[in-house]
Design a protein around this motif. Structure first.
Motif, PDB file in Angstrom:
ATOM      1  N   ASN A  35      29.909  44.198  37.121  1.00  0.00           N
ATOM      2  CA  ASN A  35      30.459  43.522  38.297  1.00  0.00           C
ATOM      3  C   ASN A  35      31.954  43.249  38.139  1.00  0.00           C
ATOM      4  N   ASN A  36      32.371  42.803  36.952  1.00  0.00           N
ATOM      5  CA  ASN A  36      33.796  42.567  36.701  1.00  0.00           C
ATOM      6  C   ASN A  36      34.590  43.859  36.785  1.00  0.00           C
ATOM      7  N   SER A  37      34.019  44.940  36.286  1.00  0.00           N
ATOM      8  CA  SER A  37      34.680  46.239  36.353  1.00  0.00           C
ATOM      9  C   SER A  37      34.876  46.669  37.806  1.00  0.00           C
ATOM     10  N   LYS A  38      33.850  46.528  38.620  1.00  0.00           N
ATOM     11  CA  LYS A  38      33.951  46.904  40.034  1.00  0.00           C
ATOM     12  C   LYS A  38      34.899  45.970  40.788  1.00  0.00           C
ATOM     13  N   LEU A  39      34.899  44.703  40.438  1.00  0.00           N
ATOM     14  CA  LEU A  39      35.827  43.755  41.064  1.00  0.00           C
ATOM     15  C   LEU A  39      37.267  44.153  40.751  1.00  0.00           C
ATOM     16  N   ASN A  40      37.554  44.495  39.501  1.00  0.00           N
ATOM     17  CA  ASN A  40      38.906  44.911  39.129  1.00  0.00           C
ATOM     18  C   ASN A  40      39.292  46.209  39.827  1.00  0.00           C
ATOM     19  N   TYR A  41      38.346  47.137  39.950  1.00  0.00           N
ATOM     20  CA  TYR A  41      38.612  48.386  40.658  1.00  0.00           C
ATOM     21  C   TYR A  41      38.986  48.096  42.116  1.00  0.00           C
ATOM     22  N   CYS A  42      38.207  47.273  42.785  1.00  0.00           N
ATOM     23  CA  CYS A  42      38.487  46.916  44.183  1.00  0.00           C
ATOM     24  C   CYS A  42      39.826  46.195  44.299  1.00  0.00           C
ATOM     25  N   ARG A  43      40.080  45.288  43.384  1.00  0.00           N
ATOM     26  CA  ARG A  43      41.316  44.510  43.439  1.00  0.00           C
ATOM     27  C   ARG A  43      42.548  45.402  43.263  1.00  0.00           C
ATOM     28  N   VAL A  44      42.491  46.350  42.329  1.00  0.00           N
ATOM     29  CA  VAL A  44      43.618  47.262  42.119  1.00  0.00           C
ATOM     30  C   VAL A  44      43.751  48.219  43.304  1.00  0.00           C
ATOM     31  N   PHE A  45      42.654  48.710  43.848  1.00  0.00           N
ATOM     32  CA  PHE A  45      42.703  49.609  44.993  1.00  0.00           C
ATOM     33  C   PHE A  45      43.346  48.927  46.202  1.00  0.00           C
ATOM     34  N   VAL A  46      42.933  47.699  46.486  1.00  0.00           N
ATOM     35  CA  VAL A  46      43.518  46.954  47.610  1.00  0.00           C
ATOM     36  C   VAL A  46      44.984  46.652  47.328  1.00  0.00           C
ATOM     37  N   ALA A  47      45.333  46.371  46.083  1.00  0.00           N
ATOM     38  CA  ALA A  47      46.732  46.103  45.743  1.00  0.00           C
ATOM     39  C   ALA A  47      47.596  47.346  45.949  1.00  0.00           C
ATOM     40  N   ILE A  48      47.066  48.516  45.595  1.00  0.00           N
ATOM     41  CA  ILE A  48      47.818  49.752  45.804  1.00  0.00           C
ATOM     42  C   ILE A  48      48.021  49.996  47.294  1.00  0.00           C
ATOM     43  N   LEU A  49      46.962  49.845  48.078  1.00  0.00           N
ATOM     44  CA  LEU A  49      47.086  50.039  49.529  1.00  0.00           C
ATOM     45  C   LEU A  49      48.068  49.051  50.144  1.00  0.00           C
ATOM     46  N   SER A  50      47.940  47.790  49.791  1.00  0.00           N
ATOM     47  CA  SER A  50      48.839  46.794  50.375  1.00  0.00           C
ATOM     48  C   SER A  50      50.266  46.961  49.865  1.00  0.00           C
ATOM     49  N   GLY A  51      50.440  47.450  48.645  1.00  0.00           N
ATOM     50  CA  GLY A  51      51.777  47.741  48.134  1.00  0.00           C
ATOM     51  C   GLY A  51      52.434  48.866  48.917  1.00  0.00           C
ATOM     52  N   CYS A  52      51.658  49.882  49.243  1.00  0.00           N
ATOM     53  CA  CYS A  52      52.178  50.982  50.063  1.00  0.00           C
ATOM     54  C   CYS A  52      52.586  50.481  51.442  1.00  0.00           C
ATOM     55  N   VAL A  53      51.746  49.667  52.052  1.00  0.00           N
ATOM     56  CA  VAL A  53      52.046  49.124  53.385  1.00  0.00           C
ATOM     57  C   VAL A  53      53.270  48.220  53.333  1.00  0.00           C
ATOM     58  N   ALA A  54      53.354  47.376  52.317  1.00  0.00           N
ATOM     59  CA  ALA A  54      54.502  46.475  52.196  1.00  0.00           C
ATOM     60  C   ALA A  54      55.792  47.260  52.008  1.00  0.00           C
ATOM     61  N   GLY A  55      55.733  48.335  51.244  1.00  0.00           N
ATOM     62  CA  GLY A  55      56.913  49.162  51.043  1.00  0.00           C
ATOM     63  C   GLY A  55      57.340  49.864  52.318  1.00  0.00           C
ATOM     64  N   VAL A  56      56.384  50.409  53.059  1.00  0.00           N
ATOM     65  CA  VAL A  56      56.691  51.092  54.313  1.00  0.00           C
ATOM     66  C   VAL A  56      57.241  50.108  55.347  1.00  0.00           C
ATOM     67  N   LEU A  57      56.682  48.908  55.386  1.00  0.00           N
ATOM     68  CA  LEU A  57      57.156  47.892  56.329  1.00  0.00           C
ATOM     69  C   LEU A  57      58.514  47.329  55.938  1.00  0.00           C
ATOM     70  N   GLY A  58      58.948  47.570  54.715  1.00  0.00           N
ATOM     71  CA  GLY A  58      60.257  47.099  54.278  1.00  0.00           C
ATOM     72  C   GLY A  58      60.287  45.655  53.833  1.00  0.00           C
ATOM     73  N   LEU A  59      59.151  45.143  53.402  1.00  0.00           N
ATOM     74  CA  LEU A  59      59.114  43.765  52.912  1.00  0.00           C
ATOM     75  C   LEU A  59      59.910  43.666  51.612  1.00  0.00           C
ATOM     76  N   THR A  60      60.686  42.616  51.496  1.00  0.00           N
ATOM     77  CA  THR A  60      61.468  42.400  50.274  1.00  0.00           C
ATOM     78  C   THR A  60      61.316  40.957  49.829  1.00  0.00           C
ATOM     79  N   GLY A  61      61.572  40.727  48.564  1.00  0.00           N
ATOM     80  CA  GLY A  61      61.592  39.374  48.024  1.00  0.00           C
ATOM     81  C   GLY A  61      60.268  38.645  48.151  1.00  0.00           C
ATOM     82  N   LEU A  62      60.371  37.401  48.551  1.00  0.00           N
ATOM     83  CA  LEU A  62      59.213  36.520  48.621  1.00  0.00           C
ATOM     84  C   LEU A  62      58.172  36.995  49.620  1.00  0.00           C
TER      85      LEU A  62
END
Length: 123
Positions: A35-62
């Motif tokens: 369960n911890n392994s799958k939770l970490n997988y989901c957490r990293v996957f969502v972080a990668i997706l949201s990082g891509c979106v944040a970069g495309v949207l031009g979010l900076t700083g805080l």
């Protein structure tokens, strides 16, 4: 010749009934690790997706970090609801569903956030 037990021998107790045994602290370590392994997988996957979106949207700083914590909170809340608001049978501690692997996911988020920001807004 004594046929009975010696006077100093303790009397044997009958085995506990099923109702007397408390299974609330019994864990299957391999299932919790899975369960911890799958939770970490989901957490990293969502972080990668949201990082891509944040970069495309031009979010900076805080605002970029707020976006990460908002998506991490949404994922944790969704999983909390998915386990019926009772994470104890699925994780060692209830706080695991909220905090386990967040820093690892943050590193992936920052990597993809800066990568996609650079690709879209600098190059």
């Amino acid at each position: 010749s004594g046929a009975g037990p010696p006077p100093h021998a303790p009397a044997m107790e009958p085995p506990p009934e099923a109702a007397d045994v408390d299974f609330s602290e019994v864990f299957a370590g391999d299932k919790i690790a899975f369960n911890n392994s799958k939770l970490n997988y989901c957490r990293v996957f969502v972080a990668i997706l949201s990082g891509c979106v944040a970069g495309v949207l031009g979010l900076t700083g805080l605002s970029g970090f707020v976006a990460f914590f908002a998506t991490a909170l949404l994922l944790s809340a969704g999983l909390y609801v998915k386990v019926g608001c009772q994470p104890k049978p699925f994780f060692k501690t209830p706080s695991d569903i909220w905090f386990d692997g967040v820093m690892q996911a943050m590193l992936s988020y920052i990597l993809f956030w800066t990568l996609f920001y650079d690709i879209v807004h600098i190059y």
